[in-house]
Design an enzyme around this catalytic site. Structure first.
Site, PDB file in Angstrom:
ATOM      1  N   ASP A 158     -13.879   6.194   6.411  1.00  0.00           N
ATOM      2  CA  ASP A 158     -13.943   7.325   5.480  1.00  0.00           C
ATOM      3  C   ASP A 158     -15.398   7.704   5.220  1.00  0.00           C
ATOM      4  OD1 ASP A 158     -14.829   5.204   3.964  1.00  0.00           O
ATOM      5  OD2 ASP A 158     -13.121   5.184   2.591  1.00  0.00           O
ATOM      6  N   GLU A 166      -8.971  -0.189  11.249  1.00  0.00           N
ATOM      7  CA  GLU A 166     -10.147   0.392  10.602  1.00  0.00           C
ATOM      8  C   GLU A 166     -11.318  -0.585  10.612  1.00  0.00           C
ATOM      9  OE1 GLU A 166     -11.269   3.085   6.702  1.00  0.00           O
ATOM     10  OE2 GLU A 166      -9.531   1.746   6.582  1.00  0.00           O
ATOM     11  N   TYR A 175      -9.655   0.080  -4.539  1.00  0.00           N
ATOM     12  CA  TYR A 175     -10.257  -0.141  -3.224  1.00  0.00           C
ATOM     13  C   TYR A 175     -11.032  -1.447  -3.137  1.00  0.00           C
ATOM     14  CZ  TYR A 175      -8.704   4.596  -2.638  1.00  0.00           C
ATOM     15  OH  TYR A 175      -7.898   5.700  -2.573  1.00  0.00           O
ATOM     16  N   ASP A 208     -18.563   3.474   4.144  1.00  0.00           N
ATOM     17  CA  ASP A 208     -17.929   2.173   4.021  1.00  0.00           C
ATOM     18  C   ASP A 208     -17.156   1.749   5.269  1.00  0.00           C
ATOM     19  OD1 ASP A 208     -16.920  -0.155   2.471  1.00  0.00           O
ATOM     20  OD2 ASP A 208     -15.005   0.885   2.704  1.00  0.00           O
TER      21      ASP A 208
END
Length: 528
Positions: free
Chosen positions: A108, A501, A256, A105
């Protein structure tokens, strides 16, 4: 005295002339601002085949495309990334499925089906609209390869009509580790939706991904295309007949990727299925009661992994631009509702428009959320570029925003402004696309990039690499990081996942946007 008087008279005339010039200039500026690039009702010329290449956007596109390779899971038979290797080869084995492919994704090692399917849908759309432009810079085949890496996974994740595996990995366990995907040992449980635990949102998004991808592969691999379309139809039926939010059926996913509704995905999927099949039942679906219930006509929304309404409105506008005569008698009014809503979205994006959104930074970047701030401006710019090209190809000269008019070039200028901000034209003088330009983030929140390839790192001891003060040893080339705060600052820290990220769905929208800008060409009037 006489000379002084004469000099004063000339100076007075000079001042009067300057004031007059300023007034005339202000009037001209106001008129130009009001009518945008267009000075008449004449349409602009229709672009031909791909023209001159814009090297800035070409270079950025080639950079952005690489992040898909970085995110690939499974056996990397043609690995292009020196610091990546095979990983997650046993994913799905407990259900006798091969779920080894797909993409991680973000930074991670989770495979979240909802945003991954959105990534595939947007990448398909970019290929369908701008494949010729991608091809002009050698990026069409890499884009199709990345798309197939996801759709191969999605096919395997749908083993029967009413079962869809929507997650691989346990996010709680996964996020307690900081390790390389090649050496991870944490559990990889599977999560599914089914008739008793429905998820209309993720099922419909997966249907949209497969329907759009079926169009991409229709000419090059008709058997694969047919398989994708079969899965798309089954998933749409499953989503429609078993309605419910996946985050209500499976509360754990809400932490999430919480879904705020499923109506937008149902309309989005039906729209793609209509394009893939020409089956009027899908068009009836989006223009009838489901449109009344879910389309939020006339209310602009932000296009994202969670909300597909703006994308649906632009996609269905395609029909009113290019198939209006064929469809007007049965579906004209419903399609016009989508086009008017798409126009409202565009008017909200244009900075000089009477209805322009105030959700932007001082330097003009659309800014909606501090988490992953760049998703919304890049996705919005992608839609603006597509709509601009629909106008150009259909020779639609103007977009009306209340009392003001704008040309397709105004929309393209907006799209460029967002792309340029991302690529370094911003107060920080840095590119948010990793690997592009002279200055870009060095401490990207990405496990694989942060850990040396020769490090012997387990689940827990790898956190020393998260906390390291050294820049990442591996460059997450092509990753689009979260982006700036509203005050146009960026903290380059590996622990700053809010800003630092990258994600695969960010990559999809930036690839789409850059593909639209790399050159100019006419849009195909049919996606088939």
């Amino acid at each position: 005295m006489g000379e002084k008087s004469k000099s004063g008279g000339c100076f007075g005339w000079f001042i009067a002339f300057v004031i007059l010039a300023l007034v005339v200039g202000a009037i001209v500026f106001t008129v130009k601002k009001k009518i945008g690039h267009s000075h008449s009702d004449k349409p602009l010329p229709v672009p031909g085949p791909p023209g001159a290449i814009d090297q800035k956007y070409s270079s950025a596109l080639k950079t952005a495309m690489q992040f898909f390779d970085i995110q690939k899971s499974g056996k990397l038979s043609d690995n292009k990334i020196s610091w990546r290797g095979d990983s997650a080869l046993k994913d799905g084995s407990q259900a006798n499925l091969d779920l080894s492919k797909g993409m991680y994704d973000a930074g991670d090692h989770m495979k979240f089906g909802f945003p991954m399917a959105f990534t595939a849908t947007v990448l398909s759309w970019a290929i369908l609209e701008y494949g010729d432009q991608m091809d002009a810079v050698g990026q069409l085949e890499p884009a199709k390869d990345s798309l197939k890496w996801i759709t191969d996974y999605l096919i395997h994740a749908h083993p029967s009509p009413n079962v869809l595996y929507i997650q691989v990995g346990d996010p709680s366990a996964d996020h307690k580790c900081w390790d390389r995907p090649e050496s991870m040992t944490e559990p990889r449980p599977l999560t599914q939706i089914n008739a008793s635990s429905p998820g209309s949102d993720v099922a419909a998004e997966t249907a949209a991904a497969m329907a759009s991808a079926s169009l991409v592969f229709k000419k090059s691999d008709s058997t694969y295309s047919s398989s994708l379309l079969k899965h798309a139809k089954e998933l749409f039926t499953f989503a429609d007949k078993n309605r419910g939010l996946y985050s209500e059926s499976i509360p754990g996913v809400a932490t999430y990727y919480n879904s705020t509704g499923y109506g937008d995905e149902l309309l989005w999927a039906a729209s793609w299925l209509y394009h893939a099949t020409d089956d009027d039942s899908y068009l009836k679906y989006v223009t009838g009661q489901n449109g009344e219930d879910y389309a939020q006509w006339g209310s602009p929304t932000w296009f994202s992994w969670d909300n597909k309404l703006a994308g649906t409105q632009v996609l269905l506008s395609r029909l009113s631009f290019f198939k209006a005569k064929d469809l007007s008698s049965s579906y004209g009014s419903g399609l016009q509702n989508y086009r008017k809503s798409a126009e409202a979205v565009m008017c909200g994006l244009l900075p000089g428009s009477p209805t322009a959104t105030e959700s932007r930074t001082k330097k003009g970047l659309i800014w909606v959320s501090q988490w992953n701030a760049l998703q919304h401006p890049v996705a919005s710019a992608f839609l603006a570029a597509i709509y601009s090209d629909y106008m150009l190809t259909s020779q639609t000269p103007k977009l009306k925003c209340d009392s003001s008019s704008y040309s397709p070039l105004d929309l393209r200028d907006f799209a460029k402004s967002q792309a340029d901000y991302v690529l370094g034209k911003n107060p920080m003088h840095m590119s948010f696309l990793v690997g592009y330009g002279d200055k870009f983030p060095q401490y990207v929140h990405h496990r694989g990039a942060s850990i040396p390839t020769d490090a012997k790192t387990g689940c827990k001891d790898g956190f020393k690499w998260l906390d390291s003060t050294d820049p990442n040893p591996n460059v997450a080339t092509g990753g689009l990081v979260g982006g700036p705060f509203l005050n146009e600052t960026y903290i380059d820290s590996r622990n700053n996942s809010m800003q630092a990220e990258p994600s695969t769905y960010n990559s999809a929208v930036i690839v789409g946007l850059l593909s639209s800008l790399v050159t100019t060409s006419s849009i195909a009037q049919s996606l088939k």
